[in-house]
Design an enzyme around this catalytic site. Structure first.
Site, PDB file in Angstrom:
ATOM      1  N   LYS A  66      33.369  -7.054 -18.812  1.00  0.00           N
ATOM      2  CA  LYS A  66      33.301  -5.718 -19.402  1.00  0.00           C
ATOM      3  C   LYS A  66      34.050  -4.662 -18.585  1.00  0.00           C
ATOM      4  O   LYS A  66      34.546  -3.686 -19.142  1.00  0.00           O
ATOM      5  CB  LYS A  66      31.841  -5.299 -19.609  1.00  0.00           C
ATOM      6  N   LYS A 156      20.146   5.972  -7.515  1.00  0.00           N
ATOM      7  CA  LYS A 156      20.958   5.610  -8.683  1.00  0.00           C
ATOM      8  C   LYS A 156      20.394   6.226  -9.956  1.00  0.00           C
ATOM      9  O   LYS A 156      21.140   6.685 -10.827  1.00  0.00           O
ATOM     10  CB  LYS A 156      21.024   4.080  -8.828  1.00  0.00           C
TER      11      LYS A 156
HETATM   12  P1  ATR Z   1      23.465  -4.360 -16.109  1.00  0.00           P
HETATM   13  O1  ATR Z   1      24.931  -4.082 -16.234  1.00  0.00           O
HETATM   14  O2  ATR Z   1      22.994  -5.565 -16.848  1.00  0.00           O
HETATM   15  O3  ATR Z   1      22.608  -3.167 -16.350  1.00  0.00           O
HETATM   16  P2  ATR Z   1      23.394  -4.041 -13.248  1.00  0.00           P
HETATM   17  O4  ATR Z   1      24.423  -2.985 -13.325  1.00  0.00           O
HETATM   18  O5  ATR Z   1      23.491  -5.084 -12.177  1.00  0.00           O
HETATM   19  O6  ATR Z   1      23.272  -4.857 -14.581  1.00  0.00           O
HETATM   20  O7  ATR Z   1      21.972  -3.306 -13.131  1.00  0.00           O
HETATM   21  C1  ATR Z   1      20.810  -4.010 -13.067  1.00  0.00           C
HETATM   22  C2  ATR Z   1      19.632  -3.034 -13.075  1.00  0.00           C
HETATM   23  O8  ATR Z   1      18.413  -3.783 -13.138  1.00  0.00           O
HETATM   24  C3  ATR Z   1      19.537  -2.162 -11.839  1.00  0.00           C
HETATM   25  O9  ATR Z   1      19.026  -0.900 -12.203  1.00  0.00           O
HETATM   26  C4  ATR Z   1      18.546  -2.929 -10.968  1.00  0.00           C
HETATM   27  O10 ATR Z   1      17.822  -2.116 -10.063  1.00  0.00           O
HETATM   28  P3  ATR Z   1      18.481  -1.676  -8.643  1.00  0.00           P
HETATM   29  O11 ATR Z   1      19.567  -0.687  -8.961  1.00  0.00           O
HETATM   30  O12 ATR Z   1      17.377  -1.040  -7.888  1.00  0.00           O
HETATM   31  O13 ATR Z   1      18.983  -2.937  -8.034  1.00  0.00           O
HETATM   32  C5  ATR Z   1      17.596  -3.423 -12.029  1.00  0.00           C
HETATM   33  N1  ATR Z   1      16.816  -4.611 -11.643  1.00  0.00           N
HETATM   34  C6  ATR Z   1      17.245  -5.872 -11.486  1.00  0.00           C
HETATM   35  N2  ATR Z   1      16.228  -6.695 -11.170  1.00  0.00           N
HETATM   36  C7  ATR Z   1      15.108  -5.931 -11.092  1.00  0.00           C
HETATM   37  C8  ATR Z   1      13.719  -6.174 -10.812  1.00  0.00           C
HETATM   38  N3  ATR Z   1      13.288  -7.403 -10.521  1.00  0.00           N
HETATM   39  N4  ATR Z   1      12.862  -5.139 -10.850  1.00  0.00           N
HETATM   40  C9  ATR Z   1      13.289  -3.886 -11.153  1.00  0.00           C
HETATM   41  N5  ATR Z   1      14.579  -3.586 -11.427  1.00  0.00           N
HETATM   42  C10 ATR Z   1      15.479  -4.590 -11.405  1.00  0.00           C
END
Ligand code: ATR
Length: 276
Positions: A66, A156
């Site tokens: 993407k 963020k």
């Molecule tokens: P996408 O493009 O699919 O949104 P990304 O940009 O990697 O993927 O973002 C993933 C999001 O899921 C982030 O907000 C991440 O939180 P952090 O910024 O704190 O890392 C969140 N996320 C992933 N696993 C998580 C979990 N187990 N609990 C809470 N938030 C999670």
């Protein structure tokens, strides 16, 4: 002549897009051929170039390309700019028009399919990644009472809230915070984290679910995710996953390419995985 479209990704075998677009083409009488295209990592531009040279008219883009599509596009729609990612492209001569229909697909699913209006509602969105970025402007356009973004990495969430607030001219309050600070209850709770992909549970206090609220996991096809399970255990009866969002973003792309809007009801029925 049959017009060619494809979804590009790596892996790509799991993609439902060919099934969805072929069904749309059938019901709307459009003569298209829609295939899966597996590109090697680092080979996005070459694969798209070859597809265009062979007469390809448009593409959907899925992980991990993407951002490559964002860089490849010549004309980015505001939705793609805000999301920082592209999920649909249209090729016209040298031009590569690029869109991100995920957010508008989500809102259409909420409002039209699930009959959950956003206007005047309090919306909580979990996560601050690409999925949340894509969803924010279409959500704000529905004039909710308030949008709160909650994230493990609090900075963020706050940055994204500020960005959304600026884009939307401050007409709707958007706040970013950490999970421990979620002290209120919300009418619509959207899980836009990637936690469900690995069966993880974001640390959301159950007090965030208002009576009668909708709990929606943007993930598709994972059944009752830990997030949806938490909602159910907390007494939430309105649960949904991202199947409708998937179908609606596809319908947006189909209309953009072909000028005719397909009905999504049959497709959603066909690809729904029970929430169990
Ligand atoms: P996408 O493009 O699919 O949104 P990304 O940009 O990697 O993927 O973002 C993933 C999001 O899921 C982030 O907000 C991440 O939180 P952090 O910024 O704190 O890392 C969140 N996320 C992933 N696993 C998580 C979990 N187990 N609990 C809470 N938030 C999670």
């Amino acid at each position: 002549m049959t017009d060619r479209y494809a979804v590009i990704g790596n892996p790509i075998e799991q993609s439902k897009s060919p099934l969805i677009h072929s069904a749309f083409a059938q019901v709307t009488g459009q003569d298209i051929d829609y295939t899966k295209l597996l590109a090697p990592l680092g080979g996005f531009a070459q694969a798209v170039g070859a597809f265009r040279a062979a007469g390809g008219r448009g593409m959907n883009v899925t992980a991990p390309f993407k951002l490559d599509a964002f860089a490849y596009a010549t004309d980015l729609a505001p939705s793609a700019q805000m999301a920082g990612a592209v999920n649909a492209m249209k090729f016209e001569g040298d031009k590569v028009y690029a869109e991100n229909f995920d957010g508008v697909g989500l809102v259409r699913d909420l409002v039209h399919n699930l009959l959950c209006p956003i206007q005047g509602r309090r919306v909580l969105i979990l996560g601050s990644g690409g999925a949340t970025r894509g969803a924010l402007l279409p959500l704000l356009a529905e004039a909710p009472a308030e949008v709160v973004i909650v994230n493990r990495t609090v900075a963020k969430a706050q940055e994204l809230a500020d960005l959304a607030h600026r884009h939307h001219n401050g007409r709707v309050t958007v706040r970013g915070m950490g999970y421990a600070d979620v002290g209120e209850a919300f009418d619509v709770v959207l899980n836009a984290t990637s936690a469900s992909l690995t069966a993880e549970l974001p640390p959301l206090p159950v007090s965030a679910f208002a009576l009668g609220c909708l709990a929606y996991d943007l993930t598709y096809g994972k059944g009752l995710t830990p997030f949806l399970k938490l909602a159910r255990q907390s007494g939430v009866t309105r649960l949904a996953d991202g199947v409708g969002m998937l179908a609606e973003q596809a319908a947006e792309a189909f209309e953009w390419w072909r000028g005719v809007r397909p009905d999504t009801t049959a497709v959603i029925e066909r690809i729904t995985v029970p929430l169990a």
